[in-house]
Design a protein around this motif. Structure first.
Motif, PDB file in Angstrom:
ATOM      1  N   ALA A 139      56.605   4.724  27.450  1.00 19.32           N
ATOM      2  CA  ALA A 139      57.412   3.433  27.477  1.00 19.32           C
ATOM      3  C   ALA A 139      58.525   3.613  28.397  1.00 19.32           C
ATOM      4  O   ALA A 139      59.047   2.823  29.286  1.00 19.32           O
ATOM      5  N   ALA A 140      59.171   4.949  28.477  1.00 18.89           N
ATOM      6  CA  ALA A 140      60.202   5.371  29.253  1.00 18.89           C
ATOM      7  C   ALA A 140      60.369   6.896  29.539  1.00 18.89           C
ATOM      8  O   ALA A 140      59.780   7.583  28.490  1.00 18.89           O
ATOM      9  N   ILE A 141      61.301   7.270  30.204  1.00 20.34           N
ATOM     10  CA  ILE A 141      61.853   8.612  30.307  1.00 20.34           C
ATOM     11  C   ILE A 141      63.340   8.614  29.817  1.00 20.34           C
ATOM     12  O   ILE A 141      64.156   7.750  30.402  1.00 20.34           O
ATOM     13  N   ALA A 142      63.711   9.632  29.051  1.00 17.88           N
ATOM     14  CA  ALA A 142      65.116   9.598  28.699  1.00 17.88           C
ATOM     15  C   ALA A 142      65.520  11.083  28.612  1.00 17.88           C
ATOM     16  O   ALA A 142      64.789  11.967  28.909  1.00 17.88           O
ATOM     17  N   GLY A 143      66.567  11.397  27.894  1.00 17.36           N
ATOM     18  CA  GLY A 143      66.850  12.756  27.838  1.00 17.36           C
ATOM     19  C   GLY A 143      67.898  13.109  28.898  1.00 17.36           C
ATOM     20  O   GLY A 143      68.022  12.586  29.675  1.00 17.36           O
ATOM     21  N   LEU A 144      67.930  14.540  28.868  1.00 19.74           N
ATOM     22  CA  LEU A 144      68.983  15.171  30.005  1.00 19.74           C
ATOM     23  C   LEU A 144      68.281  14.867  31.441  1.00 19.74           C
ATOM     24  O   LEU A 144      69.194  14.668  32.105  1.00 19.74           O
ATOM     25  N   VAL A 145      67.073  14.709  31.668  1.00 20.39           N
ATOM     26  CA  VAL A 145      66.653  14.585  32.936  1.00 20.39           C
ATOM     27  C   VAL A 145      66.847  13.160  33.275  1.00 20.39           C
ATOM     28  O   VAL A 145      67.317  12.857  34.712  1.00 20.39           O
ATOM     29  N   ALA A 146      67.030  12.149  32.574  1.00 22.13           N
ATOM     30  CA  ALA A 146      67.526  10.563  32.875  1.00 22.13           C
ATOM     31  C   ALA A 146      69.041  10.728  33.349  1.00 22.13           C
ATOM     32  O   ALA A 146      69.306   9.774  34.212  1.00 22.13           O
ATOM     33  N   GLN A 147      69.819  11.860  33.058  1.00 21.22           N
ATOM     34  CA  GLN A 147      71.234  11.807  33.455  1.00 21.22           C
ATOM     35  C   GLN A 147      71.392  12.537  34.893  1.00 21.22           C
ATOM     36  O   GLN A 147      72.455  12.447  35.422  1.00 21.22           O
ATOM     37  N   SER A 148      70.217  12.806  35.410  1.00 21.62           N
ATOM     38  CA  SER A 148      70.274  13.451  36.648  1.00 21.62           C
ATOM     39  C   SER A 148      70.165  12.181  37.830  1.00 21.62           C
ATOM     40  O   SER A 148      70.259  11.129  37.251  1.00 21.62           O
ATOM     41  N   SER A 149      70.058  12.769  39.130  1.00 20.76           N
ATOM     42  CA  SER A 149      69.933  11.432  40.124  1.00 20.76           C
ATOM     43  C   SER A 149      68.282  11.189  40.380  1.00 20.76           C
ATOM     44  O   SER A 149      67.771  11.150  41.242  1.00 20.76           O
ATOM     45  N   LEU A 150      67.573  10.962  39.211  1.00 23.18           N
ATOM     46  CA  LEU A 150      66.201  10.827  39.126  1.00 23.18           C
ATOM     47  C   LEU A 150      65.810   9.217  39.410  1.00 23.18           C
ATOM     48  O   LEU A 150      64.775   9.008  40.303  1.00 23.18           O
ATOM     49  N   GLY A 151      66.994   8.421  39.333  1.00 22.37           N
ATOM     50  CA  GLY A 151      66.487   6.847  39.921  1.00 22.37           C
ATOM     51  C   GLY A 151      66.293   6.025  38.609  1.00 22.37           C
ATOM     52  O   GLY A 151      66.319   6.689  37.552  1.00 22.37           O
ATOM     53  N   SER A 152      66.060   4.762  38.618  1.00 22.25           N
ATOM     54  CA  SER A 152      65.823   4.026  37.623  1.00 22.25           C
ATOM     55  C   SER A 152      64.287   4.002  37.328  1.00 22.25           C
ATOM     56  O   SER A 152      64.019   3.432  36.136  1.00 22.25           O
ATOM     57  N   VAL A 153      63.388   4.536  38.140  1.00 26.92           N
ATOM     58  CA  VAL A 153      62.057   4.350  38.113  1.00 26.92           C
ATOM     59  C   VAL A 153      61.537   5.785  38.562  1.00 26.92           C
ATOM     60  O   VAL A 153      61.879   6.357  39.563  1.00 26.92           O
ATOM     61  N   PHE A 154      60.587   6.378  37.565  1.00 28.13           N
ATOM     62  CA  PHE A 154      59.867   7.729  38.209  1.00 28.13           C
ATOM     63  C   PHE A 154      58.489   7.544  37.900  1.00 28.13           C
ATOM     64  O   PHE A 154      57.894   7.311  36.611  1.00 28.13           O
ATOM     65  N   GLU A 155      57.652   7.495  38.939  1.00 25.15           N
ATOM     66  CA  GLU A 155      56.213   7.262  38.820  1.00 25.15           C
ATOM     67  C   GLU A 155      55.791   6.209  37.989  1.00 25.15           C
ATOM     68  O   GLU A 155      55.011   6.104  37.003  1.00 25.15           O
ATOM     69  N   GLY A 156      56.555   5.175  38.456  1.00 22.23           N
ATOM     70  CA  GLY A 156      56.202   3.826  37.412  1.00 22.23           C
ATOM     71  C   GLY A 156      56.800   3.519  36.128  1.00 22.23           C
ATOM     72  O   GLY A 156      56.534   2.651  35.602  1.00 22.23           O
ATOM     73  N   ILE A 157      57.377   4.733  35.695  1.00 19.98           N
ATOM     74  CA  ILE A 157      57.911   4.577  34.463  1.00 19.98           C
ATOM     75  C   ILE A 157      59.542   4.334  34.338  1.00 19.98           C
ATOM     76  O   ILE A 157      60.340   5.280  35.299  1.00 19.98           O
ATOM     77  N   PRO A 158      60.124   3.536  33.560  1.00 17.46           N
ATOM     78  CA  PRO A 158      61.537   3.370  33.787  1.00 17.46           C
ATOM     79  C   PRO A 158      62.198   4.600  33.172  1.00 17.46           C
ATOM     80  O   PRO A 158      61.810   5.312  32.192  1.00 17.46           O
TER      81      PRO A 158
END
Length: 184
Positions: A139-158
């Motif tokens: 459904a989504a990516i969260a946690g510490l990595v989400a606080q980085s400069s990952l962007g709003s979508v990674f490999e099609g995952i919010p």
């Protein structure tokens, strides 16, 4: 059984924080919520040495129920491998839950397509490894990595930054609930 959602990631990646956030939000909205936590420590017990319930178990009771005015605890001793997710979720069958959140059991959760996953990670390397090991739905990516400069979508995952963008994750899970016909 309602929607089963698991936070998947390594220790310290934000699983507990993510699930704590979701449990509080869905509970406030009136959903009936359950939680399952995998504990790796072989000798862990909720029971305390020397209590009456502990003594009953030591005497041979396979199931001990402790009842207080505000809590019922069921302590079930087992010699079987307790790593069967269907059996574990079966303990919650009578509870009429809308959502069950799971933390841990990575090996059991990863291949299951009937469990919605939220991937947590410490960094992008960890995230890529975790995503390679699990099957959809994610459904989504969260946690510490989400606080980085990952962007709003990674490999099609919010990618959801909690708590700032937490409503987005709640909405994603509510859509999954609607697909199953569970809504408050």
């Amino acid at each position: 059984m309602g929607l089963v959602v698991a936070a998947v990631g390594i220790s310290g990646s934000g699983k507990t924080t993510t699930l704590e956030y979701l449990i509080s939000k869905f509970s406030v909205k009136g959903y009936r919520v359950g939680a399952v936590k995998h504990i790796h420590h072989v000798d862990f017990s909720m029971d305390t040495t020397g209590t009456n319930t502990w003594r009953f178990a030591q005497a041979g009771a396979g199931v001990v129920v402790a009842v207080s005015p505000r809590e019922i605890d069921i302590i079930k001793k087992t010699t079987q491998d307790s790593q069967d997710l269907n059996r574990i979720l079966g303990f919650l069958d009578d509870e009429a839950l809308d959502l069950v959140f799971i933390e841990g059991f990575h090996g059991l959760i990863a291949p299951r397509q009937d469990v919605v996953k939220i991937v947590t990670a410490k960094d992008q390397v960890d995230l890529k490894i975790t995503l390679e090991l699990i099957k959809q739905p994610v459904a989504a990516i969260a946690g510490l990595v989400a606080q980085s400069s990952l962007g709003s979508v990674f490999e099609g995952i919010p990618v959801v930054k909690l708590p700032l963008e937490g409503d987005q994750l709640v909405c994603l899970l509510e859509k999954e609930l609607q697909k199953q016909g569970n809504q408050v």
